[in-house]
Design an enzyme around this catalytic site. Structure first.
Site, PDB file in Angstrom:
ATOM      1  N   LYS A  54       1.622  -1.506   0.059  1.00  0.00           N
ATOM      2  CA  LYS A  54       0.283  -0.141  -0.593  1.00  0.00           C
ATOM      3  C   LYS A  54       0.696   1.404  -0.486  1.00  0.00           C
ATOM      4  CE  LYS A  54      -0.428  -0.001   5.367  1.00  0.00           C
ATOM      5  NZ  LYS A  54      -0.944  -0.141   6.397  1.00  0.00           N
ATOM      6  N   TYR A 284      15.096  30.425   7.711  1.00  0.00           N
ATOM      7  CA  TYR A 284      14.068  30.778   7.949  1.00  0.00           C
ATOM      8  C   TYR A 284      13.764  30.894   9.778  1.00  0.00           C
ATOM      9  CZ  TYR A 284      12.436  30.586   3.641  1.00  0.00           C
ATOM     10  OH  TYR A 284      12.379  30.766   1.545  1.00  0.00           O
TER      11      TYR A 284
HETATM   12  C1  LIG Z   1      -0.389  -1.711   6.662  1.00  0.00           C
HETATM   13  C2  LIG Z   1      -0.844  -3.156   7.462  1.00  0.00           C
HETATM   14  C3  LIG Z   1       0.302  -3.933   7.429  1.00  0.00           C
HETATM   15  C4  LIG Z   1       0.972  -4.216   7.564  1.00  0.00           C
HETATM   16  O1  LIG Z   1       1.438  -3.595   8.492  1.00  0.00           O
HETATM   17  P1  LIG Z   1       3.447  -3.717   8.616  1.00  0.00           P
HETATM   18  O2  LIG Z   1       3.485  -3.641  10.071  1.00  0.00           O
HETATM   19  O3  LIG Z   1       4.592  -2.995   8.165  1.00  0.00           O
HETATM   20  O4  LIG Z   1       3.926  -5.005   8.546  1.00  0.00           O
HETATM   21  C5  LIG Z   1      -1.017  -5.540   7.855  1.00  0.00           C
HETATM   22  N1  LIG Z   1      -2.400  -5.329   8.023  1.00  0.00           N
HETATM   23  C6  LIG Z   1      -3.295  -3.988   7.425  1.00  0.00           C
HETATM   24  C7  LIG Z   1      -4.584  -4.209   8.004  1.00  0.00           C
HETATM   25  C8  LIG Z   1      -2.369  -2.577   7.271  1.00  0.00           C
HETATM   26  O5  LIG Z   1      -3.199  -1.865   7.354  1.00  0.00           O
END
Ligand SMILES: *Cc1c(COP(=O)(O)O)cnc(C)c1O
Length: 419
Positions: A54, A284
């Site tokens: 993702k 800044y």
């Molecule tokens: C993002 C996510 C993962 C992966 O988690 P990690 O800690 O990066 O391994 C697994 N399951 C769900 C539902 C997620 O949203």
């Protein structure tokens, strides 16, 4: 979400890339991805591995990472949005693929047509079934139970009814319950008791589903920290994101200690180097002033590139030395204080030198963890926020089955430039 394709030759090696420094790049080592997938698969075995890609693979690039992960033994892919899953299908990736975060605006019909598995907490079931009615195939769904995280998933109180509805639809041939899953809240803190509590609720939910006649192919609960620390959460499949990028989910435990290799290196080229007097204000707000006559180096990356604005003090490695960023991080640039060099009189200038924000941490180089500490966040956010303005460059790519050849097991580590 699409990032610009990496420029130049994909099949080049690190040495050649280093010989032609780009102005800005996030170099993604696909051999590191494959190594991490193999490592996590060994830990999870006999459970299968779902590579979570993702958010454009946490900033690493969803398509190349998905291909590398599948080539190294991941059997599944996971994303949040159906739109992310559709983009992977459009790239020719045919592996089992789950999307788990929807709204009433999500395109369930497109997901079913593309053979994308759909995570369902309850309300989605009617929409999925409506989307299926004009299609020849049943939807593939994974029922999600909330075991304590308080986000998606049916509560245990609602679980009976949700399972019952799903089974009715399954009996009508409209969908198939392929999976049952949940997500953990505190697996990165192994000493906390809530993971045991979530596991107990998950087992209860599985028993209820089984009594209702569900016969899922995969039951899944573990994320990266649970995969690494809690074998009792593995079930049939683990969903690993952070680990495949080579990053540690645990405070005080490094990637190397977990047998993982960070895959992303963010680097640029120093764009200015000049002498300044004592008391020179920097950036800044003029929050930093040089203690004495000194030399400043200008690093052409800023918050538009995904460097957190609050991360003053984060390290930049130039010519083998880690310098902390001084003064405010701006949209496009930030400054390091090199100490007196007297470049005006021919002292060593760093103009044009390579500057590394973070990488695999070898040889004392800075890491995403260092930047997470400077920004008060976690390593997930550091890599994921590297913005589309930073071109991704892929090294150690090997052929993927759908590219026309068989995945070449012996080719991992082949980093020869291919003309
Ligand atoms: C993002 C996510 C993962 C992966 O988690 P990690 O800690 O990066 O391994 C697994 N399951 C769900 C539902 C997620 O949203």
């Amino acid at each position: 979400m699409t990032y610009p394709a990496a420029t130049g030759d994909f099949r080049t090696d690190m040495a050649a890339a280093a010989a032609r420094p780009e102005e800005r790049s996030a170099v993604i080592d696909l051999e590191a991805i494959r190594h991490n997938v193999r490592r996590l698969a060994a830990v999870a075995s006999p459970a299968q591995v779902m590579a979570v890609v993702k958010a454009d693979a946490y900033g690493h690039g969803a398509v190349p990472v998905a291909r590398a992960a599948l080539g190294a033994g991941a059997g599944w892919l996971g994303v949040a949005h159906i739109s992310e899953a559709l983009a992977l299908r459009a790239a020719g990736i045919e592996a089992p693929l789950l999307a788990w975060l929807h709204t009433p605006e999500s395109n369930f019909a497109a997901a079913v047509a593309a053979g994308i598995d759909i995570g369902c907490s309850g309300w989605e079931l009617d929409r999925v079934v409506a989307a299926v009615r004009d299609q020849e195939r049943p939807a593939r769904i994974h029922l999600k139970v909330d075991t304590g995280l308080g986000r998606n998933g049916a509560t245990l109180a609602a679980w009976d009814a949700v399972v019952g509805e799903a089974m009715e639809y399954q009996d009508q041939g409209l969908l198939r319950v392929v999976g049952i899953f949940s997500h953990l809240a505190v697996a990165d803190e192994p000493e906390r008791p809530e993971t045991d509590e979530q596991l107990a609720v998950f087992r209860e939910a599985l028993a209820i589903a089984q009594d209702a006649g569900a016969d899922p192919e995969v039951r899944h609960l573990a994320n990266t920290p649970a995969t690494l620390s809690r074998p009792d959460t593995h079930f049939d499949l683990v969903r690993v994101g952070l680990g495949i990028y080579g990053l540690s989910p645990f405070e005080g435990q490094s990637s190397a200690e977990l047998g993982l290799r960070p895959a992303m290196t963010v680097r640029t080229v120093v764009s200015h180097c000049k002498d300044v007097p004592a008391g020179q204000g920097v950036s800044y707000g003029l929050n930093y002033r040089t203690a004495g006559a000194s030399t400043l180096g200008l690093i052409p990356l800023g918050y538009a590139d995904g460097v957190p604005r609050v991360a003053t003090g984060g390290p930049v490695r130039v010519e083998g030395v880690n310098y902390p960023v001084v003064g405010r991080i701006a949209m496009d640039q930030m400054v390091i204080d090199l100490g007196p060099r007297n470049v005006t009189a021919g002292g060593p200038s760093i103009l044009g030198a390579q500057a590394v924000l973070f990488g695999n941490g070898e040889d004392g180089g800075p890491t995403a963890e260092d930047w997470a500490r400077a920004a008060g966040t976690n390593n997930y956010e550091i890599v994921t926020r590297i913005s589309p303005r930073v071109p991704r460059r892929y090294i150690n790519e090997v052929p993927y089955p759908h590219d026309g050849g068989a995945a070449v097991a012996g080719a991992s580590g082949n980093n020869k430039a291919t003309p």
